[in-house]
Motif scaffolding. Structure first.
Motif, PDB file in Angstrom:
ATOM      1  N   LEU A 174      35.420  44.107  46.213  1.00 38.43           N
ATOM      2  CA  LEU A 174      35.931  45.308  45.570  1.00 38.43           C
ATOM      3  C   LEU A 174      37.455  45.366  45.641  1.00 38.43           C
ATOM      4  O   LEU A 174      38.117  45.795  44.692  1.00 38.43           O
ATOM      5  CB  LEU A 174      35.333  46.554  46.222  1.00 38.43           C
ATOM      6  N   LEU A 175      38.012  44.919  46.768  1.00 40.66           N
ATOM      7  CA  LEU A 175      39.469  44.908  46.925  1.00 40.66           C
ATOM      8  C   LEU A 175      40.116  43.999  45.886  1.00 40.66           C
ATOM      9  O   LEU A 175      41.092  44.382  45.222  1.00 40.66           O
ATOM     10  CB  LEU A 175      39.848  44.452  48.328  1.00 40.66           C
ATOM     11  N   PHE A 176      39.556  42.811  45.709  1.00 40.88           N
ATOM     12  CA  PHE A 176      40.135  41.885  44.739  1.00 40.88           C
ATOM     13  C   PHE A 176      39.905  42.365  43.313  1.00 40.88           C
ATOM     14  O   PHE A 176      40.745  42.142  42.433  1.00 40.88           O
ATOM     15  CB  PHE A 176      39.557  40.483  44.936  1.00 40.88           C
ATOM     16  N   SER A 177      38.773  43.017  43.069  1.00 38.53           N
ATOM     17  CA  SER A 177      38.550  43.609  41.752  1.00 38.53           C
ATOM     18  C   SER A 177      39.611  44.657  41.456  1.00 38.53           C
ATOM     19  O   SER A 177      40.159  44.716  40.345  1.00 38.53           O
ATOM     20  CB  SER A 177      37.157  44.231  41.687  1.00 38.53           C
ATOM     21  N   PHE A 178      39.929  45.468  42.457  1.00 41.85           N
ATOM     22  CA  PHE A 178      40.988  46.471  42.295  1.00 41.85           C
ATOM     23  C   PHE A 178      42.338  45.813  42.065  1.00 41.85           C
ATOM     24  O   PHE A 178      43.116  46.228  41.197  1.00 41.85           O
ATOM     25  CB  PHE A 178      41.040  47.361  43.539  1.00 41.85           C
ATOM     26  N   ILE A 179      42.628  44.757  42.836  1.00 40.10           N
ATOM     27  CA  ILE A 179      43.917  44.077  42.707  1.00 40.10           C
ATOM     28  C   ILE A 179      44.080  43.475  41.320  1.00 40.10           C
ATOM     29  O   ILE A 179      45.143  43.572  40.692  1.00 40.10           O
ATOM     30  CB  ILE A 179      44.052  42.984  43.796  1.00 40.10           C
ATOM     31  N   VAL A 203      41.234  32.116  40.493  1.00 40.87           N
ATOM     32  CA  VAL A 203      41.920  31.776  39.245  1.00 40.87           C
ATOM     33  C   VAL A 203      42.492  33.033  38.600  1.00 40.87           C
ATOM     34  O   VAL A 203      43.651  33.051  38.146  1.00 40.87           O
ATOM     35  CB  VAL A 203      40.958  31.062  38.269  1.00 40.87           C
ATOM     36  N   MET A 204      41.686  34.115  38.566  1.00 40.01           N
ATOM     37  CA  MET A 204      42.166  35.374  37.991  1.00 40.01           C
ATOM     38  C   MET A 204      43.375  35.898  38.758  1.00 40.01           C
ATOM     39  O   MET A 204      44.381  36.296  38.160  1.00 40.01           O
ATOM     40  CB  MET A 204      41.047  36.421  38.004  1.00 40.01           C
ATOM     41  N   CYS A 205      43.265  35.900  40.085  1.00 39.40           N
ATOM     42  CA  CYS A 205      44.372  36.409  40.907  1.00 39.40           C
ATOM     43  C   CYS A 205      45.632  35.573  40.696  1.00 39.40           C
ATOM     44  O   CYS A 205      46.743  36.110  40.623  1.00 39.40           O
ATOM     45  CB  CYS A 205      43.973  36.391  42.383  1.00 39.40           C
ATOM     46  N   ALA A 206      45.453  34.254  40.583  1.00 38.78           N
ATOM     47  CA  ALA A 206      46.616  33.383  40.385  1.00 38.78           C
ATOM     48  C   ALA A 206      47.271  33.645  39.039  1.00 38.78           C
ATOM     49  O   ALA A 206      48.500  33.793  38.953  1.00 38.78           O
ATOM     50  CB  ALA A 206      46.181  31.924  40.504  1.00 38.78           C
ATOM     51  N   CYS A 207      46.454  33.716  37.979  1.00 42.99           N
ATOM     52  CA  CYS A 207      47.014  33.906  36.628  1.00 42.99           C
ATOM     53  C   CYS A 207      47.722  35.251  36.499  1.00 42.99           C
ATOM     54  O   CYS A 207      48.879  35.316  36.066  1.00 42.99           O
ATOM     55  CB  CYS A 207      45.900  33.800  35.587  1.00 42.99           C
ATOM     56  N   ALA A 231      35.194  49.798  35.818  1.00 41.45           N
ATOM     57  CA  ALA A 231      35.524  48.372  35.795  1.00 41.45           C
ATOM     58  C   ALA A 231      35.593  47.785  37.201  1.00 41.45           C
ATOM     59  O   ALA A 231      35.252  46.618  37.408  1.00 41.45           O
ATOM     60  CB  ALA A 231      36.857  48.161  35.079  1.00 41.45           C
ATOM     61  N   VAL A 232      36.041  48.576  38.177  1.00 44.48           N
ATOM     62  CA  VAL A 232      36.165  48.085  39.551  1.00 44.48           C
ATOM     63  C   VAL A 232      34.826  48.128  40.275  1.00 44.48           C
ATOM     64  O   VAL A 232      34.417  47.162  40.936  1.00 44.48           O
ATOM     65  CB  VAL A 232      37.218  48.908  40.324  1.00 44.48           C
ATOM     66  N   ILE A 233      34.109  49.263  40.159  1.00 45.62           N
ATOM     67  CA  ILE A 233      32.821  49.426  40.855  1.00 45.62           C
ATOM     68  C   ILE A 233      31.712  49.405  39.806  1.00 45.62           C
ATOM     69  O   ILE A 233      31.178  50.449  39.433  1.00 45.62           O
ATOM     70  CB  ILE A 233      32.765  50.746  41.656  1.00 45.62           C
ATOM     71  N   MET A 234      31.355  48.230  39.330  1.00 46.85           N
ATOM     72  CA  MET A 234      30.331  48.143  38.300  1.00 46.85           C
ATOM     73  C   MET A 234      28.958  48.451  38.895  1.00 46.85           C
ATOM     74  O   MET A 234      28.618  47.939  39.968  1.00 46.85           O
ATOM     75  CB  MET A 234      30.349  46.761  37.660  1.00 46.85           C
ATOM     76  N   PRO A 235      28.161  49.297  38.238  1.00 43.63           N
ATOM     77  CA  PRO A 235      26.905  49.761  38.850  1.00 43.63           C
ATOM     78  C   PRO A 235      25.939  48.645  39.208  1.00 43.63           C
ATOM     79  O   PRO A 235      25.302  48.689  40.271  1.00 43.63           O
ATOM     80  CB  PRO A 235      26.311  50.697  37.781  1.00 43.63           C
ATOM     81  N   HIS A 236      25.834  47.623  38.362  1.00 43.96           N
ATOM     82  CA  HIS A 236      24.866  46.560  38.676  1.00 43.96           C
ATOM     83  C   HIS A 236      25.281  45.760  39.910  1.00 43.96           C
ATOM     84  O   HIS A 236      24.432  45.200  40.607  1.00 43.96           O
ATOM     85  CB  HIS A 236      24.694  45.625  37.470  1.00 43.96           C
ATOM     86  N   SER A 258      38.025  33.354  32.888  1.00 39.23           N
ATOM     87  CA  SER A 258      37.440  33.355  34.224  1.00 39.23           C
ATOM     88  C   SER A 258      36.783  34.691  34.531  1.00 39.23           C
ATOM     89  O   SER A 258      35.686  34.751  35.111  1.00 39.23           O
ATOM     90  CB  SER A 258      38.525  33.046  35.261  1.00 39.23           C
ATOM     91  N   SER A 259      37.428  35.789  34.113  1.00 45.70           N
ATOM     92  CA  SER A 259      36.872  37.125  34.335  1.00 45.70           C
ATOM     93  C   SER A 259      35.549  37.302  33.598  1.00 45.70           C
ATOM     94  O   SER A 259      34.569  37.806  34.158  1.00 45.70           O
ATOM     95  CB  SER A 259      37.881  38.182  33.868  1.00 45.70           C
ATOM     96  N   GLY A 260      35.507  36.875  32.342  1.00 50.81           N
ATOM     97  CA  GLY A 260      34.293  37.025  31.555  1.00 50.81           C
ATOM     98  C   GLY A 260      33.137  36.223  32.110  1.00 50.81           C
ATOM     99  O   GLY A 260      31.998  36.711  32.171  1.00 50.81           O
ATOM    100  N   GLN A 261      33.423  35.003  32.550  1.00 50.49           N
ATOM    101  CA  GLN A 261      32.347  34.158  33.074  1.00 50.49           C
ATOM    102  C   GLN A 261      31.818  34.675  34.408  1.00 50.49           C
ATOM    103  O   GLN A 261      30.610  34.667  34.656  1.00 50.49           O
ATOM    104  CB  GLN A 261      32.842  32.717  33.234  1.00 50.49           C
ATOM    105  N   SER A 262      32.703  35.147  35.281  1.00 50.19           N
ATOM    106  CA  SER A 262      32.242  35.685  36.564  1.00 50.19           C
ATOM    107  C   SER A 262      31.446  36.965  36.358  1.00 50.19           C
ATOM    108  O   SER A 262      30.437  37.206  37.027  1.00 50.19           O
ATOM    109  CB  SER A 262      33.436  35.951  37.487  1.00 50.19           C
ATOM    110  N   SER A 263      31.872  37.789  35.391  1.00 55.35           N
ATOM    111  CA  SER A 263      31.131  39.016  35.089  1.00 55.35           C
ATOM    112  C   SER A 263      29.752  38.698  34.528  1.00 55.35           C
ATOM    113  O   SER A 263      28.756  39.335  34.893  1.00 55.35           O
ATOM    114  CB  SER A 263      31.926  39.858  34.089  1.00 55.35           C
ATOM    115  N   THR A 264      29.675  37.689  33.648  1.00 54.65           N
ATOM    116  CA  THR A 264      28.384  37.272  33.099  1.00 54.65           C
ATOM    117  C   THR A 264      27.459  36.783  34.203  1.00 54.65           C
ATOM    118  O   THR A 264      26.260  37.109  34.228  1.00 54.65           O
ATOM    119  CB  THR A 264      28.585  36.154  32.057  1.00 54.65           C
TER     120      THR A 264
END
Length: 329
Positions: A114-119, A27-31, A69-74, A177-183
């Motif tokens: 990680l690739l999609f996070s970067f994209i 959804v994030m990639c599409a938007c 933001a791309v490589i979150m430690p957790h 979508s980003s906030g919910q996936s991060s949560t």
């Protein structure tokens, strides 16, 4: 509410949760992808920036923030723990091959994530960079950019001026979508850390309730009372994730290469060790590159500020050094 839905889906297996997270990423990639298509950026300049990355003198904070933001430690711990969710054949004759297969596919999954996070982060940067450079004949955009560099508060209006009503809608859906996936990933990482490292077993819904109850009040206060500082807070939260990366990355590297922990069959090879330590060194160097000017700036204010700045910087380097020099074997 959606966080509890995700935890409910987790009862049906880790693969179901992964499928939901993949859907959120899609959804994030599409938007954001649609907005990039609408912005029609200069592809040649994008490729040039990817091949020869450059950090402007006034963009160090943003550059370090993007790393966090791309490589979150957790998520380093989360991706490592996901190996254990795969079905391993217990027969002695095929057990090692089964573990290697699980490691192989988990590595691919982590790399793709990680690739999609970067994209996703790159598309956001590309869209807003393109909007900032638009023809100033568009008065709604021109006046906003001329006054000051727009941030989160002005993002919807900026996108509406560039793309019409569809712009803010796509932005809102992508951010939700980003906030919910991060949560979800943060909750899952906390679960694996508590159960695996601290030997504490707490029901996921109870942990989510406690953590959200504690964090919700200060979050709402900041959102209501500190609207003029939201952009700086958002940037520095990502910077803090980058500063925290060595404390997750170095132990992960040392445990992965340890013959005691991983046995000689599954300890990382010398090539992967070299790649991991070069990456860790680059992240630490980037963090130090950001911190040093701040330390010197604070040190110039007063004696107490200098003591606090140098002490904090020294402690950061000390703890990083302890992690590097400590032996796992």
């Amino acid at each position: 509410m959606l966080s509890y839905v995700i935890l409910g889906i987790q009862r049906f297996g880790a693969r179901k949760v992964e499928g939901l997270l993949v859907a959120m990423i899609a959804v994030m990639c599409a938007c954001f992808g649609v907005e990039v298509f609408m912005a029609k950026p200069d592809i040649a300049k994008i490729i040039d920036g990817l091949v020869v990355p450059r950090i402007p003198a006034n963009a160090t904070v943003q550059a370090v923030g993007i790393v966090g933001a791309v490589i979150m430690p957790h998520n380093l711990f989360l991706h490592s723990a996901l190996v254990g969710t795969r079905r391993i054949k217990r027969s002695e004759s095929v057990r090692k091959a089964s573990i290697r297969e699980a490691n192989f596919y988990t590595t691919i999954e982590s790399a793709v994530a990680l690739l999609f996070s970067f994209i996703i982060n790159a598309t956001i940067l590309i869209v807003f960079a393109d909007i900032y450079s638009m023809d100033r004949g568009n008065t709604s955009i021109g006046s906003m950019v001329e006054e000051h560099l727009p941030g989160l508060i002005e993002a919807a209006e900026l996108l509406r001026g560039a793309f019409g009503d569809i712009g803010p809608l796509l932005w809102a859906i992508g951010l939700l979508s980003s906030g919910q996936s991060s949560t979800a990933t943060g909750t899952m990482a906390g679960q694996y850390l508590m159960e695996g490292m601290m030997r504490m077993r707490v029901s996921p819904w109870l942990r989510l309730f406690i953590s959200r109850s504690i964090s919700l009040v200060p979050t709402m206060l900041i959102g209501v009372l500190a609207t003029s500082y939201l952009d700086q807070l958002d940037e520095w939260l990502n910077v803090l994730q980058s500063l925290a990366l060595p404390f997750a990355l170095i132990p992960t590297l040392k445990l992965a290469q340890s013959h005691v922990v991983m046995t000689s069959d599954f300890a990382t090879s010398k090539y992967w060790r070299a790649f991991g330590w070069v990456t860790a060194a680059a992240i630490i160097a980037l963090n130090v590159y950001l911190l040093l000017p701040l330390v010197f700036m604070l040190a110039a204010r007063s004696f107490l500020s200098a003591c606090a700045a140098y002490a904090s910087f020294g402690l950061y380097l000390f703890f990083v050094g302890v992690l590097v020099l400590d032996s796992t074997d």
